[in-house]
Scaffold this motif. Structure first.
Motif, PDB file in Angstrom:
ATOM      1  N   ARG A 142       5.048 -10.520   0.281  1.00 33.38           N
ATOM      2  CA  ARG A 142       5.488 -11.440  -1.098  1.00 33.38           C
ATOM      3  C   ARG A 142       5.982 -12.768  -0.817  1.00 33.38           C
ATOM      4  O   ARG A 142       5.848 -13.650  -1.813  1.00 33.38           O
ATOM      5  CB  ARG A 142       6.679 -10.489  -1.743  1.00 33.38           C
ATOM      6  N   CYS A 143       7.001 -12.944   0.164  1.00 31.38           N
ATOM      7  CA  CYS A 143       7.373 -14.130   0.375  1.00 31.38           C
ATOM      8  C   CYS A 143       6.288 -15.444   0.917  1.00 31.38           C
ATOM      9  O   CYS A 143       6.395 -16.457   0.354  1.00 31.38           O
ATOM     10  CB  CYS A 143       8.541 -14.089   1.456  1.00 31.38           C
ATOM     11  N   LEU A 144       5.513 -14.832   1.648  1.00 29.99           N
ATOM     12  CA  LEU A 144       4.379 -15.364   1.958  1.00 29.99           C
ATOM     13  C   LEU A 144       3.366 -15.732   0.700  1.00 29.99           C
ATOM     14  O   LEU A 144       2.906 -16.960   0.582  1.00 29.99           O
ATOM     15  CB  LEU A 144       3.695 -14.955   3.368  1.00 29.99           C
ATOM     16  N   ASP A 145       2.882 -14.658   0.396  1.00 32.16           N
ATOM     17  CA  ASP A 145       1.726 -14.808  -0.451  1.00 32.16           C
ATOM     18  C   ASP A 145       2.121 -15.414  -1.981  1.00 32.16           C
ATOM     19  O   ASP A 145       1.319 -16.146  -2.638  1.00 32.16           O
ATOM     20  CB  ASP A 145       1.083 -13.583  -0.864  1.00 32.16           C
ATOM     21  N   ASP A 166      -3.154  -6.690  10.883  1.00 33.12           N
ATOM     22  CA  ASP A 166      -4.105  -7.329  10.611  1.00 33.12           C
ATOM     23  C   ASP A 166      -3.600  -8.997   9.938  1.00 33.12           C
ATOM     24  O   ASP A 166      -4.122  -9.752  10.325  1.00 33.12           O
ATOM     25  CB  ASP A 166      -5.365  -7.053   9.831  1.00 33.12           C
ATOM     26  N   ARG A 167      -2.838  -8.604   9.076  1.00 26.14           N
ATOM     27  CA  ARG A 167      -2.360  -9.565   8.182  1.00 26.14           C
ATOM     28  C   ARG A 167      -1.341 -10.448   9.195  1.00 26.14           C
ATOM     29  O   ARG A 167      -1.308 -11.786   9.145  1.00 26.14           O
ATOM     30  CB  ARG A 167      -1.280  -9.169   6.921  1.00 26.14           C
ATOM     31  N   ALA A 168      -0.708  -9.788  10.149  1.00 28.10           N
ATOM     32  CA  ALA A 168       0.033 -10.508  10.986  1.00 28.10           C
ATOM     33  C   ALA A 168      -0.596 -11.338  11.942  1.00 28.10           C
ATOM     34  O   ALA A 168       0.066 -12.340  12.696  1.00 28.10           O
ATOM     35  CB  ALA A 168       0.962  -9.571  11.723  1.00 28.10           C
ATOM     36  N   ASP A 169      -1.977 -11.451  12.174  1.00 24.97           N
ATOM     37  CA  ASP A 169      -2.730 -12.092  12.895  1.00 24.97           C
ATOM     38  C   ASP A 169      -3.219 -13.525  12.273  1.00 24.97           C
ATOM     39  O   ASP A 169      -3.972 -14.279  13.018  1.00 24.97           O
ATOM     40  CB  ASP A 169      -4.280 -11.335  13.415  1.00 24.97           C
TER      41      ASP A 169
END
Length: 274
Positions: A142-145, A166-169
């Protein structure tokens, strides 16, 4: 009141705010008791800090009490963010005591940092969990997006879903596993933080549960207390906000004692770096 936080709210350089949200805990509840428990287990700490030659009570810390939650987590986070934003408007640094990790969203919303540094056992990069995007397992996502944080560094992460990894990549996420934490922290202490604005969040479950068993979703093979302390010391001089979250009442005070000590370490290091 957090021990030593004796400065009036209007004159404070740092303001402790409790956020006892316990709405989406997925295993062991009890984070509603976190803020009061952290305050209580910090009562025995000496006011004086030898490393910085300073007294906690002389650094301008005030305690604004708790912002009482209600059932609508999204609405509560908006309200909490407004309360924390009022702290930043007074040129003070918010020190948020959780509560579940979801409350970090409000701290980040208030501070609007470029970089989010998180100590956490979990990636917290899910799009939704248990049918809601406001679950504590989604907070870093949430903080990123949603809040536009440029980059997140997750230190101590050792578990997550396949989709989270996968998102962490992505280019806006750096994961520092426990085995690499000491080298990363030492490099940070030597080189400092390059980003203009930083928010630091410590989920107490980043620590190995041998040190902090009083948390909702304990995960073995974690960080040790000195690693987290040194990370907080290294980040604090560049940080505009801090929180420590996910403390509950399911131990003999180990997690709360660590949380209170880490908050004090942040203030000592931030005050020493000004």
């Amino acid at each position: 009141m957090f021990p030593g936080a004796t400065t009036d709210r209007e004159a404070a350089s740092y303001v402790v705010v409790g956020a006892p949200l316990d709405a989406t805990t997925t295993f062991r509840p009890g984070t509603r008791f976190g803020p009061d428990r952290v305050r209580r287990f910090a009562e025995t700490y000496d006011d004086y800090d030898r490393r910085t030659d300073s007294r906690f009570s002389a650094l301008g810390v005030g305690d604004a009490g708790d912002v009482r939650p209600w059932d609508d987590a999204e609405a509560y986070l908006d309200h909490l963010a407004a309360e924390l934003r009022s702290v930043t408007y007074d040129d003070a640094v918010p020190l948020l005591l959780g509560g579940e990790h979801t409350v970090t969203y409000a701290g980040v919303d208030a501070v609007d940092p470029d970089l989010l540094v998180v100590c956490d056992a979990h990636l917290d990069l899910r799009e939704a969990y248990d049918g809601t995007p406001w679950n504590h397992a989604c907070v870093t996502r949430r903080c990123l997006d949603d809040l536009g944080v440029d980059r997140a560094v997750i230190v101590g992460a050792r578990t997550g879903s396949e989709a989270e990894w996968d998102r962490a990549d992505g280019p806006d996420v750096t994961v520092v596993p426990p085995a690499d934490a000491r080298a990363w922290i030492d490099a940070l202490a030597d080189d400092g933080v390059s980003e203009e604005s930083v928010y630091c969040s410590v989920d107490i479950d980043a620590l190995d549960p041998a040190y902090a068993p009083g948390t909702g979703t304990p995960e073995p093979f974690g960080l040790d207390p000195r690693e987290v302390r040194d990370l907080v010391r290294a980040v604090a001089p560049s940080a505009d906000g801090f929180d420590v979250v996910e403390v509950n009442d399911r131990d003999d005070g180990q997690a709360a004692a660590l949380a209170g000590k880490l908050l004090r370490e942040f203030v000592f290091a931030h005050g020493d770096g000004r």
